[in-house]
Design a protein around this motif. Structure first.
Motif, PDB file in Angstrom:
ATOM      1  N   THR A  61       0.824  -1.213   0.000  1.00 16.43           N
ATOM      2  CA  THR A  61       0.000   0.000   0.000  1.00 16.43           C
ATOM      3  C   THR A  61       0.849   1.251   0.000  1.00 16.43           C
ATOM      4  O   THR A  61       0.577   2.217  -0.730  1.00 16.43           O
ATOM      5  N   ALA A  62       1.917   1.276   0.811  1.00 15.59           N
ATOM      6  CA  ALA A  62       2.778   2.457   0.879  1.00 15.59           C
ATOM      7  C   ALA A  62       3.453   2.734  -0.461  1.00 15.59           C
ATOM      8  O   ALA A  62       3.645   3.897  -0.841  1.00 15.59           O
ATOM      9  N   ASP A  63       3.794   1.668  -1.197  1.00 17.05           N
ATOM     10  CA  ASP A  63       4.425   1.850  -2.508  1.00 17.05           C
ATOM     11  C   ASP A  63       3.442   2.468  -3.497  1.00 17.05           C
ATOM     12  O   ASP A  63       3.784   3.396  -4.241  1.00 17.05           O
ATOM     13  N   PHE A  64       2.208   1.966  -3.509  1.00 19.32           N
ATOM     14  CA  PHE A  64       1.200   2.544  -4.395  1.00 19.32           C
ATOM     15  C   PHE A  64       0.900   3.993  -4.020  1.00 19.32           C
ATOM     16  O   PHE A  64       0.695   4.845  -4.890  1.00 19.32           O
ATOM     17  N   GLU A  65       0.868   4.288  -2.741  1.00 26.99           N
ATOM     18  CA  GLU A  65       0.593   5.664  -2.320  1.00 26.99           C
ATOM     19  C   GLU A  65       1.686   6.611  -2.797  1.00 26.99           C
ATOM     20  O   GLU A  65       1.402   7.743  -3.218  1.00 26.99           O
ATOM     21  N   LEU A  66       2.943   6.152  -2.748  1.00 28.14           N
ATOM     22  CA  LEU A  66       4.032   7.004  -3.227  1.00 28.14           C
ATOM     23  C   LEU A  66       3.963   7.150  -4.742  1.00 28.14           C
ATOM     24  O   LEU A  66       4.204   8.242  -5.272  1.00 28.14           O
ATOM     25  N   VAL A  67       3.659   6.070  -5.460  1.00 27.87           N
ATOM     26  CA  VAL A  67       3.493   6.168  -6.911  1.00 27.87           C
ATOM     27  C   VAL A  67       2.434   7.208  -7.253  1.00 27.87           C
ATOM     28  O   VAL A  67       2.637   8.080  -8.106  1.00 27.87           O
ATOM     29  N   SER A  68       1.287   7.130  -6.578  1.00 20.53           N
ATOM     30  CA  SER A  68       0.203   8.076  -6.850  1.00 20.53           C
ATOM     31  C   SER A  68       0.622   9.505  -6.521  1.00 20.53           C
ATOM     32  O   SER A  68       0.251  10.458  -7.223  1.00 20.53           O
TER      33      SER A  68
END
Length: 370
Positions: free
Chosen positions: A122-129
């Motif tokens: 989740t943290a990786d997707f949040e940073l991508v976004s």
């Protein structure tokens, strides 16, 4: 055709991408399984970053309404991991650099061909976004095998529905328009029946194939996009089997739909190697990775004469040297990948279907473009 100054003017449009004067910006001696002699110092490798290089030119797709489409693949962004041949600790920096570079150019659409994250956390997707929030252009994405939930994950991974909500125009499959080009996006990383939940392999589900068969004839210049590769890629990269555990399952019916619908080009990622291949007569263009060497993205300029593909580096000399060092040290597989990358980039353009037929040694003259 190219202008005298080396800038692309496909369809009368000048996107500001100039070909490198030579291809020695990734040159090596070509020896050894990785393209280097054992014990070579990568710090001495002549790496240049003086502009994009022409990767390929295709007669199709072509359109009277020009389009400029950027392709970013295999970012593998990680907020926790470091090292590896994927250079995890640089992934955020490289994605931000790609976004900033794209913001300086005139493109109609940015397409991400999967593996935005390393493990779907989740943290990786949040940073991508967060990073993509800085992108000034419209964008869409298809998922890679690292972006979807797996039974062997030891952490929570957002469901595919969240990926669809944030990165697509309304779910899979989808169609978006960019100038005169139609982008037909597929999900090759997740199967509705759960058959891919315990593997990094891919597939194109029967319902997506049926949709594609119906959709392709509706468009004059379609560009089909997925993450996983067609089998013709093995021949294009020398027949190596190092990627054998992550193929597309049952690719024949999918390739038949592409061929039957007259698809001029299938765009994929996954391999981390820039390449051009053919399966059932359908061209495949494989994008390089942002995370690992050669740390680059592509720009497709589509116009009445056809499509020019530009390889655009995001790596500094220090970045590229580090990526090569890590690839050389990490594993036999990563050394092989780096070697294939160097062989491919040293052969640019890989295909040139727009070269004058009477130009000595041109693919059009020799028939080597098929």
């Amino acid at each position: 055709m190219d202008a005298d100054d080396g800038t692309s003017t496909v369809g009368g449009r000048n996107p500001g991408f100039a070909a490198a004067a030579t291809t020695d910006w990734l040159a090596g001696d070509g020896s050894g399984p990785s393209g280097f002699a054992a014990g070579d110092s990568f710090a001495d490798v002549p790496l240049r970053r003086d502009g994009p290089a022409l990767l390929a030119r295709f007669a199709e797709p072509a359109t009277t309404e020009p389009a400029s489409i950027a392709v970013v693949s295999d970012v593998h962004l990680s907020t926790r991991e470091t090292g590896s041949w994927k250079v995890f600790h640089r992934t955020e920096t490289l994605l931000r650099r790609a976004v900033a570079d794209l913001n300086d150019h005139d493109v109609d659409l940015v397409v991400f061909t999967g593996d935005l994250t390393e493990n779907g956390a989740t943290a990786d997707f949040e940073l991508v976004s967060d990073v993509l929030g800085e992108l000034d252009h419209e964008f869409v994405a298809v998922p890679g095998n690292h972006d979807v939930p797996k039974t062997f994950d030891e952490h929570a991974v957002p469901p595919l529905s969240r990926f669809e909500r944030e990165y697509t125009p309304g779910g899979f499959p989808f169609t978006v328009e960019a100038g005169g080009v139609s982008i037909l996006g597929l999900n090759t990383a997740h199967a509705p029946d759960g058959s891919l939940d315990d593997t990094h392999e891919g597939t194109v589900s029967p319902d997506q194939r049926a949709w594609l068969a119906d959709e392709l004839p509706r468009h004059d210049a379609p560009l089909v996009v997925g993450h996983h590769n067609l089998p013709g890629l093995l021949d294009a990269t020398g027949g190596h089997s190092w990627r054998g555990s992550f193929p597309m399952r049952d690719p024949g019916p999918f390739a038949d739909v592409l061929a039957g619908g007259g698809a001029p080009l299938y765009l994929s990622g996954h391999l981390h190697v820039p390449a051009v291949a053919a399966t059932a007569g359908v061209r495949e263009l494989v994008s390089p990775a942002v995370c690992s060497f050669p740390q680059a993205y592509l720009v497709l300029e589509v116009g009445p004469a056809g499509t020019s593909v530009w390889h655009v580096p995001v790596a500094t000399r220090a970045d590229a040297t580090e990526a090569l060092d890590l690839a050389h040290a990490y594993s036999e597989r990563s050394r092989m990948v780096a070697g294939i990358v160097r062989r491919q980039t040293g052969a640019y353009p890989l295909v040139d279907e727009l070269a004058p037929a009477d130009e000595p040694g041109s693919p059009a003259a020799t028939g080597e473009c098929d």
